[in-house]
Structure formats: structure tokens, C-alpha cells
Design an enzyme around this catalytic site. Structure first.
Site, PDB file in Angstrom:
ATOM      1  N   GLU A 130       9.647  -6.912   1.104  1.00  0.00           N
ATOM      2  CA  GLU A 130       9.789  -7.899  -0.039  1.00  0.00           C
ATOM      3  C   GLU A 130       8.449  -7.588  -0.891  1.00  0.00           C
ATOM      4  OE1 GLU A 130      10.739 -12.320  -0.153  1.00  0.00           O
ATOM      5  OE2 GLU A 130      12.765 -11.284   0.368  1.00  0.00           O
ATOM      6  N   PHE A 131       7.321  -7.803  -0.137  1.00  0.00           N
ATOM      7  CA  PHE A 131       6.115  -7.951  -0.768  1.00  0.00           C
ATOM      8  C   PHE A 131       5.878  -6.837  -1.850  1.00  0.00           C
ATOM      9  CE2 PHE A 131       1.598  -9.808  -0.010  1.00  0.00           C
ATOM     10  CZ  PHE A 131       1.097  -9.285  -1.070  1.00  0.00           C
ATOM     11  N   HIS A 140       6.655  -5.607  -5.420  1.00  0.00           N
ATOM     12  CA  HIS A 140       5.729  -5.821  -6.470  1.00  0.00           C
ATOM     13  C   HIS A 140       5.064  -4.596  -6.822  1.00  0.00           C
ATOM     14  CE1 HIS A 140       6.366 -10.143  -6.892  1.00  0.00           C
ATOM     15  NE2 HIS A 140       7.110 -10.060  -5.652  1.00  0.00           N
ATOM     16  N   GLY A 146       3.546   4.077  10.974  1.00  0.00           N
ATOM     17  CA  GLY A 146       4.274   4.280  12.288  1.00  0.00           C
ATOM     18  C   GLY A 146       4.300   5.889  12.657  1.00  0.00           C
ATOM     19  N   ARG A 182      -3.593 -11.577 -13.242  1.00  0.00           N
ATOM     20  CA  ARG A 182      -2.222 -11.744 -13.916  1.00  0.00           C
ATOM     21  C   ARG A 182      -1.282 -11.577 -12.911  1.00  0.00           C
ATOM     22  NH1 ARG A 182       0.408  -8.273 -18.738  1.00  0.00           N
ATOM     23  NH2 ARG A 182       2.307  -9.276 -18.681  1.00  0.00           N
ATOM     24  N   HIS A 202       1.597 -14.049 -11.162  1.00  0.00           N
ATOM     25  CA  HIS A 202       3.230 -13.602 -11.219  1.00  0.00           C
ATOM     26  C   HIS A 202       4.229 -13.522  -9.773  1.00  0.00           C
ATOM     27  CE1 HIS A 202       6.869 -12.195 -12.994  1.00  0.00           C
ATOM     28  NE2 HIS A 202       6.876 -10.886 -11.985  1.00  0.00           N
ATOM     29  N   ARG A 213       7.050 -15.897  -5.131  1.00  0.00           N
ATOM     30  CA  ARG A 213       7.092 -16.056  -3.805  1.00  0.00           C
ATOM     31  C   ARG A 213       6.597 -17.310  -3.048  1.00  0.00           C
ATOM     32  NH1 ARG A 213      11.020 -12.317  -3.499  1.00  0.00           N
ATOM     33  NH2 ARG A 213      10.111 -10.306  -4.710  1.00  0.00           N
TER      34      ARG A 213
END
Lengths: 221, 221, 221, 221
Positions: free
Chosen positions: C74-75, C78, C88, C175, C179, C184
Site C-alpha cells: 500500500e505504501f 505512493h 527476495g 509536501r 499528502h 494514511r
């Protein structure tokens, strides 16, 4: 003298795609919802209000913008567009310049962060228009004089003023188009870029009427 | 008249960070390699040659660039930088303009895609410099005349030519700095932007000598 | 089992730079304003409220994030961050997995767009924790078994579950950090990414207290 | 078990647009060149060889990609795409997993930076396939068990392995598509992402045959 014109070269974007892209996150059966009246609009409204902006990125508008160079400068600060512009290195720039029309506000009142603009007096209007026109004519003559003497275009153009007309392709997805329009059609935006933004908004509204109307509600809020 | 100046406002970047960021992909013991002579340089060379560019993004340079507006236009096409620029809407732009120095090539020979540039004849040099200087002076007088009559700065500046000096902050990471330098210090880049790129490269070389030298080897290849 | 940890590798950013970058747009005398009490804060508040976001881009934070793979996924959506992550393909991933703590809400109520989460019953908590732990242990044994048989790491890892811990560098300007935090650390964000966002916010507040406080006021509004 | 599939949802891009966007930089008469045989191809070749990449940005491809999660992870590191993906928070993920086919190389030889891969022995192939299949089945049973007990989808999915199939929309312009393909169809790219890249390349070649062929010449060089 000239004013800004925005043509739509091509649009490949529609409201239904926004909904479909959002439905990807759920099960496939969601696609059956397309036929239900109001379903697409409701979803688009929900997405926009909750800042789920990614479904608005699967589409593309290509505009051909003709506008003064000082507007192009502000426009090209938007890093989410793709640009190709006429080049003063490769081309003799034509004798086309922008002259502020009489209804263009000429007087800036107030202080930084809270400017107001007022229509000029008749004297100010004729002084501004005469001065800009004469200075522009003089500059273009200097440009031609250097070209005639065999000076490279990229040096001769040093004298051209920022009201010279330029032309470029500008390509963007719907999400970033809306961001541009929010900033550049705002009341405190530069008069001349608002004229460009309004024409872009017109094309946007034609192509994606639901998304446009949802954006408009927010922009005015 | 003026020429371009690039100051380094701040750099937060070094060669070791490139290696450390790359070692993240492997086991933690990799960090012990820092002390081995030549290890960092070997890794940086490997990364760059194989287009593993992400480790070059953890760092930042902020430059303060003073340059003619026509250079700023080309510079700001690089969408990987962050910019803040002096504004002709909020400020009276000072009486500072760029005049091509005598060694600036003035004659463009050949055709699109394969231009060559030659130094001007003495006549061309004096014609270009006189014409640019006079046109510039005339334009700035027109600017002041409108300001005196109470015309807004953002309208009066319409007459200012593209050789007016501007100033901006430009912030970028090392990866995108190298991309900029590869394009803008190339032999076919605009003379005036090469002068800017060379100053930026100097700061880059001071701050990240290994990465700079690896980049330089490729750029010349 | 493990929980998420965010370290600050380096920050090169402060409140004063935001004001200085904004003052670039005005005359140089503006810099004298630095000493006036409240001036910097007032300006930062004005900029943020009016969406003048570019002055918040001249700075950089590099975080080292250790978190489950499903949070990393999810991170990394961005796109304004720079990332380098443990691989891996190049490394045997260690035996470290995330297990939801008892206070992690387990029950999802309501419908799409308006979910609520409730703490699990004691039975649900032990069932979830036991099931995840056993499944994880089994998967890691399968991983080791394949490695022992000479199977490549990049194939053997196919069985590793998304609660395996991963680690990456994440670099961003102020900035885009704001956001990220707005999305999050929101009430409807994933529990586990909120834990990451809170740690990032802590570092942000330490480094840029004024900007953080201005952002916080908006985020809560 | 499953393998990767790439569908083209929509393409709005063609070779002629690349040439037209480049001709914007010159005079309008350049458009007359469209009809001359070989002119468009010659220009595209010139642009690509000289890194004039902006004319390749006025177009868009939207792909629907179904692939294992570990491929999606690598894919989504490309920040120039727009994505919408099926969500394990909003949906019960179906019982679909990737199993390496027998011809998938299983043995990694050599050292970091110079790996070679070899086909597995018959024993390795059956061990890998059996182990992955059993571990996957066990994990999916654990997932269902938690869902049956009323555990939220976003918690239950913690046990799902990275070979679970996922599905997403991926939208990109031709320039960035070529960059993706250069990296992800290279000989040292992950076997499974090469299968995805090859399908994307097929759609690209259908839509923009000249640009594809120019890119291919460089990629192989």
C-alpha cells in the site's frame, strides 16, 4: 493582435471508465452495476469526495494551445502534463503578439495574498495598449534585423517580449486536468490563463459530463 | 549586463548513501563492506552501468539559479525538479538583462537535427549586441512607463523580453540531476543553458565525487 | 512476531526553508522578515491554506521502514517517494512475520465506503492469531525446504505470505509526506499503515514543528 | 493453477502522433511531410536515438493485467503508470494461485550482479511444484477458516502467499511503456515479469509498429 485558443486534438476518456477502474478493487460482478441508473454518477461523486483519485487517471486529453509566452510559462509549471512546443531555436517565430483587451483589469489593489483587480481608466487602457503595441513592434523589427544579418534564430529571439504568441501540445489525464482547472480557473488566477482554462474546461465538460459536474461542485465549494 | 550564476543553497547527498541504498536489497551484513577500499566505487559503477537508478534518488540538491528567462523556460521543462521563481506578478522585475558575449557563436549552419554554430563576424557581433541592448532598454522604459501610470505589474511586464534575468530555486535528487546534466551539457545544447549546467556539475562533483566521475565516463561515451 | 518500526535515516528540511522558498517570488528584501516573530508561521499557514504547495518541496526525509509486506504494498502505491527494498531475489528473507495484536480490530461491519471495525471476541482473537501463526510457520518451512533442495530464492519465496516482514528506504519531500500522512493516518486507513504513518509523523513534527502543526490543523478539519 | 494474462483495455496512440508532436517545434508546413514515404519512420528513429522523448508521451495504453502478487509488486515500482487493483480489503480473493511451470528455471548460479539460471532437475521440479501447491492450499484453507469465523478480509488475507493471483488496470504513455519494456523484457529480468512484458510488447507492436520497431533495435543493441 491575438488571443488564446485551445483546440482539442484528441480525447480518450469517459465517465464510465472512472467507474470501471474503481470497480476493479471489488469483485467482477460489480460491472453489472453499469446499467443501474445513477450508479455511475453516485460512485464518481463518492470517489472524488473521498480523494480516491486513481480511477480518474485512466484517460487522456491532448490539447493544442496557442497563447502568449507568459501564459505558457505558468502553464508549464504543471509537471503532470506532457508538452511539445514550437521552438524559437528551430523556427522564425511569426509576428503574432498578445494585446490586453479593454476589459482586462489593469489596476492591482491591496497587498500580497489579497489582491483585487479593477478595470483601467480610459487613459490607462489606451496608454497600456499603445505602449505594448509600440514596444512589441519595435522588438519584432529588431528580431528581423538580426535575422537579416545572419544571426542565429536562438540569439535573435532574445529581444522578443513575453507577449509573443507560442503554441504547444499539452497532454494530461483527467485527474491532473481537474487539478489544473481548480488552480487556473480560480478567481485569483491570472486573467489570461483563466481564458485558457475555460476553454479546456469546455472540452472536458463535453467529454466527461458527469465527472465535470462533480468536479465543478467541489471547485465552487 | 548579466550572465548566469548558480549557487548551491544546500546539498544533502553523498556517495556512500548510494551504496547503502543499494545494499538494502541484500542482507544487512553488506554494510560491513563500506570499509573495503574501492567497494563503494565498484558498486556505484555497476549500478549506473546497469540502469539501477533508484539508489541515486536518496539525496537532494537545492540550487539558486539566476539566468535569462529563455534559459529558465528550457530548464523548467524538467518535471523532476521542484521550483520557486521570482514572480513578475508580485514584484517589479529589476533592470537586469542578458547580452550575448562576443564568444557566443552567432551563426547557425546546417539543417534541423545537425546544426553547427560558428562565431560571428565582428560586424555581426556588434550588430547583435547593439540591437539587443537598444531593444532591451526601450522595452524596460515601456515597462516603467506603464508602472508609473498605475498599470498592474502583471500587465506591464508583457513587454519585457526573454533575455530579462530571472531567479529561482531548483531542487532535485542526484539521479534526475544527472539526467539533466546529460542533456543540458551536451554539445548540441543551448550555449546559455550549458553555462548553467557546468556550474551545477561543479557543485555535483564537489558533493559526490565518485558518482560524478562514474556519470562523466558514461556521458562522454 | 514483529511490528512495524520506522527509523529516520536523515532529514534535510526545516520550516524556515519553506518561507524562504516562498519569498523567492517576491523581492529580496523579503528575507529581512525572517527575524520578525510569527512571520514564518503566518506565511506557512497562508501557503498551505491556499494550496501554494511548491515551497514545501525543498527538503527531504529518508525513512527506513520495517513493516509487513501487505503494508509495503500500500505504501509503494505512493509514486512521489523513492524506494529501495530488501529483495527476495537476492536474499533469504528472515523468519520474521507480523501477527495482529489483540487490540487490532477484527470485525468489519457496514458496507463499501462506510466500513466500521470492531475489536474481536476472545474466540476470534485466539482463532485469528493461532491460524495466522500456524499458517506462517508452515509456509516458512516450505520456503526453507525448497532452499535446501537448491531451488532459487526467487522461486522458493512464492509461498511466503504477505505478513512477512520487509524493509525499505523511503525518501520524500515535505509536501508529498504531508499528502501521504493525510491519507494514511486517516480514520479509515488500514490499521497497520496507520502505525507506520504515526511514526513518520512523529519524525516530521520533530523536524518541522510549524509546518507539522499547520498540516495537523487542516488534516483534522 | 494460473499464469499471467495481459489484455489491452484501450489504446489511444499511433506512430503518426509522435511525428506530429515533434513537428510542433518547427513551422506548420512540416505537417505536409506526413505524406512523404519513410518520413515518419526517419523522424521517429532520429528522435529516439537522440533521446528526444517528449513526442512519445502523447498517447496512452490501458492494460488489464492478471498476474501473481509478487509480479505486481515489481510492476508497481514503476511510478509512471496509473494503477487500480483488486483489493483484499474489499473483496474475498479467489482461489487462484501461480505455480511455476516445468520450464521455469529453478537453479540460480553465480553471484550478485551476474546470476545465471538453469532448468531444475526432475526431482527439483516436482519438489518445488508439490511444495508450492501444498503450501498454497493450506494457506487458502486458513484464509477461509478465518473468514468463516467472521474475521475481516483485511486480516484474514495476512496468510495469503505472494503467488496469489491479482488483477489491475495499468495505464501508461508510449515513452514510459518503452522504458518498462526495456527493463522488464531484458534477459536478467524476473522470468514471470518477462511473460507479462512480452504480452504488453505484443499489444504495443500492433498499435505502433514503427515506434515498436525503432525501440526494439535499440533494446537489442
Amino acid at each position: 493582435m491575438d488571443s488564446s485558443v485551445v483546440e482539442l486534438y484528441r480525447a480518450s476518456a469517459d465517465d464510465l471508465d472512472v467507474a470501471r477502474a474503481a470497480w476493479v478493487s471489488q469483485d467482477e460482478a460489480a460491472h453489472a452495476k453499469e446499467a443501474e441508473p445513477g450508479r455511475v454518477e453516485g460512485l464518481i461523486r463518492f470517489l472524488w469526495r473521498n480523494q480516491h483519485t486513481s480511477p480518474f487517471e485512466h484517460g487522456q486529453f491532448t490539447f493544442i494551445v496557442t497563447t502568449p509566452l507568459f501564459v505558457a510559462r505558468e502553464f508549464m509549471r504543471h509537471r503532470t502534463f506532457s508538452f511539445n512546443e514550437i521552438s524559437g531555436r528551430y523556427t522564425v517565430l511569426p509576428d503574432r503578439f498578445y494585446l490586453p483587451p479593454p476589459h482586462r483589469p489593469l489596476r492591482q489593489e491591496g497587498k500580497v495574498g489579497a489582491y483585487r483587480f479593477e478595470i483601467g481608466t480610459p487613459d490607462q487602457i489606451s496608454l497600456a495598449r499603445d505602449t505594448i503595441e509600440q514596444s512589441t513592434i519595435q522588438a519584432y523589427e529588431a528580431y528581423l534585423k538580426m535575422l537579416d544579418a545572419g544571426i542565429a534564430r536562438e540569439v535573435a529571439r532574445d529581444v522578443l517580449p513575453v507577449n509573443v504568441m507560442t503554441s504547444f501540445w499539452a497532454t494530461v489525464n483527467p485527474r491532473n486536468l481537474m487539478h489544473f482547472l481548480s488552480l487556473r480557473s480560480a478567481a485569483d488566477a491570472l486573467f489570461e490563463i483563466r481564458e485558457v482554462a475555460e476553454q479546456m474546461e469546455h472540452h472536458f465538460a463535453q467529454q466527461m459530463p458527469i465527472t465535470h459536474s462533480v468536479w465543478r461542485d467541489t471547485a465552487q465549494a
